[in-house]
Structure formats: structure tokens, C-alpha cells
Design an enzyme around this catalytic site. Sequence first.
Site, short mmCIF file in Angstrom:
data_model
loop_
_atom_site.label_atom_id
_atom_site.label_comp_id
_atom_site.label_asym_id
_atom_site.label_seq_id
_atom_site.Cartn_x
_atom_site.Cartn_y
_atom_site.Cartn_z
N THR A 44 0.84 -1.21 0.00
CA THR A 44 0.00 0.00 0.00
C THR A 44 0.87 1.25 0.00
OG1 THR A 44 -1.74 -1.15 1.18
CG2 THR A 44 -1.76 1.25 1.33
N HIS A 47 1.99 2.01 -3.41
CA HIS A 47 0.93 2.69 -4.19
C HIS A 47 0.91 4.18 -3.86
CE1 HIS A 47 -0.59 -1.05 -5.62
NE2 HIS A 47 -1.02 -1.48 -4.46
N CYS A 111 -15.48 -1.92 10.57
CA CYS A 111 -16.22 -0.85 11.27
C CYS A 111 -16.84 0.11 10.25
CB CYS A 111 -15.24 -0.10 12.17
SG CYS A 111 -15.89 1.45 12.86
N ARG A 204 11.58 -14.03 -4.87
CA ARG A 204 10.51 -14.37 -3.92
C ARG A 204 10.17 -15.86 -3.97
NH1 ARG A 204 6.67 -8.93 -3.68
NH2 ARG A 204 8.22 -7.83 -2.42
N LEU A 265 -7.32 -11.86 -0.61
CA LEU A 265 -6.80 -10.71 0.14
C LEU A 265 -6.28 -9.66 -0.85
CD1 LEU A 265 -5.86 -9.68 3.03
CD2 LEU A 265 -3.61 -10.54 2.37
N ILE A 290 -11.16 -11.04 2.25
CA ILE A 290 -10.43 -10.88 3.52
C ILE A 290 -9.93 -9.45 3.64
CG2 ILE A 290 -8.55 -11.70 4.98
CD1 ILE A 290 -10.47 -13.93 4.35
#
Lengths: 345, 345, 345, 345
Positions: A44, A47, A111, A204, A265, A290
Site C-alpha cells: 500500500t 501505491h 467498522c 521471492r 486478500l 479478507i
Amino acid sequence: MAEKMKALWKTSAKAGAELKDAPIPTLKPREVLVKIKASSICGTDVHIYEWDNWAKSRIKPPMIFGHEFAGEIVEIGSLVTKRKVGDHVSGETHIADYNCFQCRIGNAHICENLKILGVDTNGSYSEYIALPENNAIPNDNSLPHEVATAQEPLGNAVHTVFSQPVAGNKVSIFGCGPIGLCAIMLCKAAGATEIYAVDANDYRLNMAKKLGATLTINAKTEDPAKRINKETGRGVDVFLEMSGNPNALKSGFESLRSGGEAAILGVFPNNVDLDINNYIVFKSATVRGINGRKLFDTWYKVDSFQKSGAVDLRKIITHKFKLEGYEKAFELMKTGNCGKIVLIP
Amino acid sequence: MAEKMKALWKTSAKAGAELKDAPIPTLKPREVLVKIKASSICGTDVHIYEWDNWAKSRIKPPMIFGHEFAGEIVEIGSLVTKRKVGDHVSGETHIADYNCFQCRIGNAHICENLKILGVDTNGSYSEYIALPENNAIPNDNSLPHEVATAQEPLGNAVHTVFSQPVAGNKVSIFGCGPIGLCAIMLCKAAGATEIYAVDANDYRLNMAKKLGATLTINAKTEDPAKRINKETGRGVDVFLEMSGNPNALKSGFESLRSGGEAAILGVFPNNVDLDINNYIVFKSATVRGINGRKLFDTWYKVDSFQKSGAVDLRKIITHKFKLEGYEKAFELMKTGNCGKIVLIP
Amino acid sequence: MAEKMKALWKTSAKAGAELKDAPIPTLKPREVLVKIKASSICGTDVHIYEWDNWAKSRIKPPMIFGHEFAGEIVEIGSLVTKRKVGDHVSGETHIADYNCFQCRIGNAHICENLKILGVDTNGSYSEYIALPENNAIPNDNSLPHEVATAQEPLGNAVHTVFSQPVAGNKVSIFGCGPIGLCAIMLCKAAGATEIYAVDANDYRLNMAKKLGATLTINAKTEDPAKRINKETGRGVDVFLEMSGNPNALKSGFESLRSGGEAAILGVFPNNVDLDINNYIVFKSATVRGINGRKLFDTWYKVDSFQKSGAVDLRKIITHKFKLEGYEKAFELMKTGNCGKIVLIP
Amino acid sequence: MAEKMKALWKTSAKAGAELKDAPIPTLKPREVLVKIKASSICGTDVHIYEWDNWAKSRIKPPMIFGHEFAGEIVEIGSLVTKRKVGDHVSGETHIADYNCFQCRIGNAHICENLKILGVDTNGSYSEYIALPENNAIPNDNSLPHEVATAQEPLGNAVHTVFSQPVAGNKVSIFGCGPIGLCAIMLCKAAGATEIYAVDANDYRLNMAKKLGATLTINAKTEDPAKRINKETGRGVDVFLEMSGNPNALKSGFESLRSGGEAAILGVFPNNVDLDINNYIVFKSATVRGINGRKLFDTWYKVDSFQKSGAVDLRKIITHKFKLEGYEKAFELMKTGNCGKIVLIP
């Protein structure tokens, strides 16, 4: 206490970031002030740094970004009762109101008035951060801050992996960034009998192999669905999408057995054109979206798996930079030739 | 083929057994004839051998007993389509009708017309056995029969353990006979973070320790509930009752945390005087009775865990006797100083 | 018994159908011969009749189509044990092998060698049909065949509705064909507190209203997502997709609350371009693909809900034709101005 | 505001109660002061009134008892943010700390530091009560307080009933006090196809019948297990224990089908001698202990079922007394010839 602190700012609506002073936050009555000892880089953050479409639509500069962190509480607000000065803590990123319908039925991670640290509020690429005491998750003093900062993404992996039954099952994991790598460790610890790890980056995939993947597949050079279907005969029992790549999503469904379960996800750059009939309906698949971590069940599991030795976050932390070295760190992130990168303020 | 075979008979309503010839069974159209290569001893067999109250109420001599076995198919009935001569197989003990309500809703293990091999029908302590093709579970030829016979109790353990979530959780296992030992291996493989193994026999506790128990407790010398509560602070997340001992049942509930889950596989000699309020109601516990194996989901998991290397049944097989040595074998069983004992016909 | 029977054939690869004689089927050992008393029209039959892309890819003329039916057993195969001549039965459409992995783990509805009646084999638009005894579901003699034929789609609704918790929840149902209408009756019977029914046809919306929908929305004249979100504030708890319309799928997700659950039974004409992020991931939605009926748990529920009076299939059966009137029946189906249409051979 | 209020005290360690003044409570910062308009009598209150063994072990006089209530907020503490003066509220009885392990994993109803209103703290048989704002559940102004007070036991019923699947299932309910009667309404609303209600009091069985029980059984005159087994053939799918009577517990298990599910809300006077083998293990039963209400999911369901009209609490409220008439009210409670009794302060 000094009145100014060093911080990494998204100062304006364009690519890049700027290191400059910020006032040390002042506390609301139920907040704690954490001296940040380590703050790691999430996708994130890339980004936001690169200022892509998602960032443009969501981020309002100027702001301090960053949200994975660990540190020590140095001050507490007047109504704080659960934490105290000196506590070592990691940060839970989702700030919930604990008063809405979702919070009251046990879904604080979604929430209705959710704020995300470092996205909707000032973040952790700085020397200090103020956050609600509920979001300061206590750590053992024996856990180094540089490791503890990676518990937040480990929590994403815990939430994703354990939304399906993995013991005795074959699992595919698409995307071997830090969360995918954590998922591999967790699946291995939890008795998955085959773990197929897919990525397009050999660095990776090598890490995936070392951490317990039974087979790694480079999507650039081999069709993952074909390979997994060949290996398994009928596809995997569980498919975990952790890449945000539309082809991975399709490939994952194509190599999921009928009656299998998928957890997503990954966040996608655009809508995805999906064969709903064959991927979900005829396949009788169960698909779960998720988001974040279960508050706070996930954090207890994060703790358990580390204490049992099943998960060692040191294995996914590959690089460490001073906060001042953020440009190099973000360049490295973009290559993908890294696991988790930690910034030290 | 010879018309007579060697078999261990329960000839009359008293303790003991008798080795004598029996006719080789003839097949019904959907049955297969298995040449038995190994047949292991279950606690149930000891009840039959010793002729306890349960045996008196259930067993109708004369009959051949024994029900855990592995061998090779040597003949098939006229309507058999799923198995063939030469197949290596283990035996599923529960003979269901696949036609009643329970079978049709997926509960063949509690079929309304259930017959149990070696209890309701002639069993496996012999050279040959006839059983429905559905009950002959195919094994890889690479799996030795002496190991394959223990897959039936491993299946009990799989059914028990995976009725609750164990990954990241603390688990207590009361009773370290072969099924308890299998449960330890499974819990370890499936990511239980603490495994408390309780028994009154040091031989078995030593095995428990070697197989992965994080703590073993001898109930003769230490109060298991007190110890587990001390170690955990609030009790375990999951309690597995595998002993059939009333004190174990009580102790297990006393060391189960509020909101925890219990599975009971043990069979008790009498009613148990239970503090329902504190053990179940106030504790908000979930309690599951476990019976047999899920047909046939459990058998696929039995296979998966062995193929992945997570479970190695060799580790619980401690003794091997010729069928003729049954008296020594049953004497040894009664001491508890053994894991699984295998008889070779 | 006559050697010839009347049947509705898909004789060639083009739109339409042809009524002509067929030989009465001969039985395999485990099959029963049913004299068909009523056979109802499913959307799938319309696809075959109209010869759309799906039909072209799947159906191999010449064949008799139709698959929803009820009738009486008039002959049994030599090995049949569960059914007898004279039994009134409905037909379960999914012919499973009861031997593959899926069947053996309890998923016979997605058998690896599945054949679907009237799609892969000759169907029920005829005077007689042969089917495996397992697929002949016994009915009370008091249940008229013309009603019993609609138990198959009721079963789809049972499977879809009860894959999510509906009691005390708000539910949206997109698509008010016979299965959607059954779903409305079931949701009402099972304590859904709000039932939002969406379709583009007023005839069906009127039926939906009569059967218990608390609000009906015509998607031609009103945006269903906007309306449902306005009514509920945060969206429904459960979304049932029963239309196969891509806009319905999108609209359903847009009006599903965060943390909600969706079941998709509808089959779509093409891939659907989906906002995976907002519909599934950020929403933490659970999505289930639904296929057929659980064998045979669903059929027991089909029976229970009718016997309790909660579901009365008569209320969704609107038209009856002689088999010879098939052209009118299919024309009517295409208008949507009908509930379930029954053909009488 | 007056400094004194009327209250019903348990003044000393013996049977009975005493009406006398008490100081109006002063508020902690996060508490609200509720002017009580109605407070209903629970079985627990009868235990306290009669001073039975449980009461002796738990209650510390002098204290005000009573815990079911509804009223209006007349004052708020300095840190209250979620409620305001004038709100109509019901009381959630379980006061959790929202900080312990159980609270943080979503189990506030079994908080590790739980206090129960009217048991561990002063209760609601008075004119005013102070309670944490979280425990003041908002009601629509249109809901009369005399009805709203019974939402707390309705919540127990919601928690118990929906811990098992009831739609399309046969359910037995042992104990037809107010919670049992609520359970009957809920089971009927949620699609249970048979509801067998058992009690020893004809007044309550008559109410059970009116509220939707398909069969009522007086345990004084008929063996409930025999009757239920006769009616069902194989026992019920779901058994709800709401009486605290040991014979009911046994009878309930004896009439539970294999593979069935039981929920126990009743609290027993002593240990119960239980046939664990046949009631739980061989039966493959799932048994859940039920405690309080899920916070706060249960309250949303309580609200939904009333708003949909599925549950009307007026139907179970049979008597109303001024607080001063408490002696008559408790005498009536002991006869069992009543539903819910409401006291008006």
C-alpha cells in the site's frame, strides 16, 4: 520531549515523498504516544509513493504515510487504562469506533466508521505516532522491534489462511510478497500437505521454497493452473489470492477443485472479467473476501505461532534502511527482489 | 484355495480366547475376500478378551473378533466393481447400509443399521475376512500391511482432532494409547502451539513426549487440571478425551478455558457424575461426541497426513506377534507398556 | 407393456423440439422404470428448446429432454433393493457414481463423473424414464404428482437458502422464477425479517409479493441496489442470486452489507466484469456457488417444509399443459408470465 | 433529583426480601443513570429470594437484586458518548471489561472479569440504576417499557435457539418458563417443523401450545423421551434444555437423534449422573453450553424478530405488580402458573 520529529511526508499529489519535520503528535484522552523503533513497508505504501489511481482516489496530502510499526509507549492520554509508559507495542492499523453495528457484532475490522492509519490519518514513517490504546498491541520485551513491525502483515496472513481448513489439504498461494511468505509458513505449520507457491519473481519464489512451499511456479514461464492441476489431478482444496493480479485470480480458480474454498486478500487494479459459472457456481466454490485482521483474535494467533516457533518473522525480513534511505528502499520494493523491508527512524 | 483357516475365536461367554480353525468365508455379491497380512489390537478387543460388562452386553459368542487389519484382496464377489483382486486394502470397521436417513444425509458412521466388524460380525483375527467392497480402503503397495493396519485408529484420531480448530491453539489430550498418540502427531502437524498429554503410564507418556507433546503429565502423581491451568493461565482451547476414564473427563473439563471445545472419543465404564453447570453451561463449552470415522473423508486425510510425512504410524507400533502368541499380546496390552501391537496370522 | 412411448425430442441442432415415439427404456440392474405422471419445465429446458450457446456446447441430439418429474415405479431392475413397484417418486436429476473422491467425501452433487438427466441422458418429457434407484426419491401417495414434480427446483432453493443463516436477517432475492419464488417461501418460513424480491417481470413480482416478499422491486423501473440500500441503511445480510443476469449480480453485491453472505445459483450467459475489491474483498463478503441439491439432505428438508405446511408448491404452479401442447408452454415460459408450468404426458 | 429511592433489598442471608430506601446511585464517568419503568422477575431472582444453595454461595447481602429491566436515561456520566438523556433502554446484564482475552476475541459474555447486574452488583428492583453505557441497549420509543424489560430473557432464547440449525428440523424444548416460551416463538418463526414442548406445569404447557408448540408433553404424566421418540421415529434434530431439571437433561438426550445437537441453558441444582456413552459419544451429539447473550449480536436479533412481528413479547407477559407487591409476585412465580411477571417501581 522534543517538539519536532523527523517524518516521511506525502506532501503533494504526485509520485515520491519528502522527509521533513513534523510536530510530535499531541494525545487525545484515550490515545498513547509511541516512539517508533521500526516501521516496515507495505505494498500500500508503494501505491502511495508511486501515486497510482488508488492513491489518487484515497489519499489527501499533505500527510505522513506508513502503517506497519513497532515501538515503545512514551506517554499516555488521561483516560488510558489498558497500556502504560514503557510497553513495547505493535500497531493495529484499523481504527474502529467500537460503537457501530459492525463493531457490536464482532466485525471491528470492517467498522462502519473505520479509519486506516497512514491512509486516513498520519502514519508511522516518523519518530512518534499517536494511536488509540486499543490499537497498541503489547509485545514481549524480548521481541525486537524490527521483527515486531512485521506482525501486522503476518496478521493479514493469519486471517486469510485460517478462514479455510488447511490441515491435511492442498493449498495454492498466488503472490509471494511478505504476506504470501507468511501464509506459506502458516500453512506449513498448520498441516497443509502440499503448498503450491506462485509468483513472477524468482527472488521471492526462492524465499517461498525455503519457507516451506512444496512446489514453486514462476507464472512468467509456466501456466500455474495447468501445473497445479497436473500435480493434484483435481485441483487444490484451498486457494489463497495474495497478489492482486487478475491473471492470478483466474488461474487460482482454474486450479481449485470442485467444492474447494478460496480466500481473496489481493486488491485488483480494475474490475476483473470472471467466468462466474465455471469458477464459482458449477464448482460449488466458497469464496471469502479478507480485510485486515480480526480484532483481536488474529493478534493472539500471531503471538501463538511465533511463541511456538512455527513462524519466525526474521526469515522474511531481508533489508533494513534508515528512514533517510527511503528512496533506495522504495526502489528495491518495486523490483520485488526483497522480502519485508524495515525502515528505522 | 484352502477351505479352512486359522482364527482367534471368542468361543464362550467368559474371559480369554481360543485359536482354532474356521471355514474361509464365502462372498456375497458385493463383498471382497481379503487375505489378512496384519491385524492390530484395539482396546475394544481387550474388553472382549477380558469379557467385561460391555462385552457381555454386546458380544454373542461364538465369533471371531479383531477389527483393525490390512491385507490383499484375493477374490471378489460377482457384483463388485470398485475393487479388484490384488488390491492392498485396510478395513473400515463400520458397515453401513447406505440407505437409511443417516447414511443419506452423510452420516454413514452412525448408520441406523450399523454393523461393526469384529463386534457384530466375524472379525479380522484370522487368515481371511469377507467385507463389503465399500469397506475395503485401497492402500498404496508401498505401505507395509503391518503399518496399514493402524490406519483405522489413526482415522479415529483424525476424526476427533479435526472436529475442533487446533492451529494456533493449546490442546490437552487425555489418554495416550495408540489413538491418543496419533492425536499428538496430528495436533503437532496441524499447528497446535501447546500439547498437554495426560496418562497414568510412563511408557506411554514417554512415547507421547517423543511424538511431540510439549508437556506430559502422569495423572497418578500430579493433578492434571491444576498443572494445565497453571501452565496456561486460563485452560486449553481444545480438550480431547481419549481415555474413557471418568476422572480424565472431569479433569479435562476443569482445565478447558471458557468458550473452549471438547471432543469425547473415550467410552466410559459407567455413567459419569458431571458438574454440567461449571463444565459446560457457564463455561460456554462446545462438546462433541466422536464415533468412528467420517466415511470416507477421514480416510483421505489419513492418507494425506502419511504421504506428507506429518504422521508416521511406525512410531506408534511397538510390538509384533504371531497370531498364535495372542495370550502374550493381550497380557502386554493390559500392562499399557506398549503402543500399537500387531498380530500376524 | 407397450413397447413404444410418446416423447419430446430434441432431434437436431436447432431451435424447437419434436414430439415422436421412442422405445420404452430397458432397465440396467440397479435402475427403476418410472411411469411419468407430470414433468415440469425448467429454465434449462428453455435453453435447450431455443438452442442457445450453452445448449450448443453441451447437448448432443437426438435426445429426449426434460428433467423435473414425478410418477410411479412400474418396473425394477434385478438388483434394486431400495424401491419397489408402485412407489410414487420424484426424480433427482444428478446421477452420481458414488465411487469418486467427491462422492466419498459427501459431495455427490458434484460427482467427478456426474451425468445430468435430460442433459447428458434421455430425460423426462416422455411417458417413461429409467433411472438409478438412488435417484428415485419416494413421495407420499397423498402428494399429487403434478405438485411433486416441482420438488426438484424446490430442492435448489433449499440448497441455496440454507447455505447462509437467514433467521433474523434481511435477504435479497434476485430472480423470481419458480426457484426464486420457492426461496421466498423458504426465507419467510425460516424467519428472514425482510425479503427483497427483484425481477423485471410484474407477473412474477406479484407472485413474489403474495408468497411473502416484504418488498418487490422491478429492476426495469427502479435501481434495486439503491432501493435496498435506502430501505436497509447498510444493505442486506444475505443475497441470493437466482437470475443469471449480470446486472443482478452486480446490483446484489452493491446492496449486500459488509460481512454479508451471497449465494449464487444463477448461470450467466457470459463472463461477468466484477469489482472484486468492493464487492468481495473490502466488503469481507462470503460467496458460495450453488449447484444442484445436497444428496440427500436437501430432499429431507424439501419433505419437511412441505409437511409442516411452510411451503406449498401449489402456489407456484400456474399452468398445466398436455405434453402435446409443448409449443404453447415454451412460448409462455419465454414471456415470464408464469410460475412453474407442468406438462402431462 | 431526589436523593433517595425505593428499592427491594436482600438485606440478610435468609429467605425473603425487604423493601426500603436506598441512595440514588452516583455515576462513574462512563455510566448512565436509568429511571426504571419496569423490571421483570427471572428464575435467578427466585433463587435469591428463596436463598437456596446457589444464592448462599454467590450473593453477598445487603444488596438490591433484580436484573431484567427497561427505562429511560435521566443522566449520563462525564465520558459517555454513545447514549444520551431521554434514550429508552433495556439492560444488558453482563458487565464486561472489554479488555481481557475473552472480550478481545469476541466473547464478552464470558469476560474474565465479568460482573452480573443484580448478582454481583446492585440490581434493578428499584427506581434507578447506574450501568455502563455499553450495557444500556437502546429501544424504540414505541416499545412499552413493560414489554422491553423481557428482551433480556428473549436474548437468552435467541442465543440458545440459534446456536443450532432449526429450519426444517424437529426441536424439543424442555422447560416452558418465559425463556422456553420465547424459544418456542423463535423456533416457530425460524422454520422448525416440529416443536415438542415439555414441562410439568399445565399453565405453561397451555401457553406453549398457544405460542406454537406442535405438541406439549407434561412430564408428570407422560415419559417425554418415549413420546418424542414415538412421534419422530428417531428423535429430534435439536434439543434445547431450558429447565435445569436433571431428568429433563436425561430425557432430552434420550430423545435426541444420533448426530443431533443440544444446547443447555438450564442451570442444575447439583451434578448430574450422565450416560456419556449413549447420550454423547455413540450418538455423535454436539452439545453447547449457553451463557447470557452474544454481545451484541443477540440484541440485534432480539430487535429484528420483534420488528418483523415474529416474536411478540406481550404474549408471554402474564402479570404485572407494583414493586410493593413483590411478595405476591414471588409466590406466584413459585407456583409456575404464570409467564413473565413484571414489577413496576
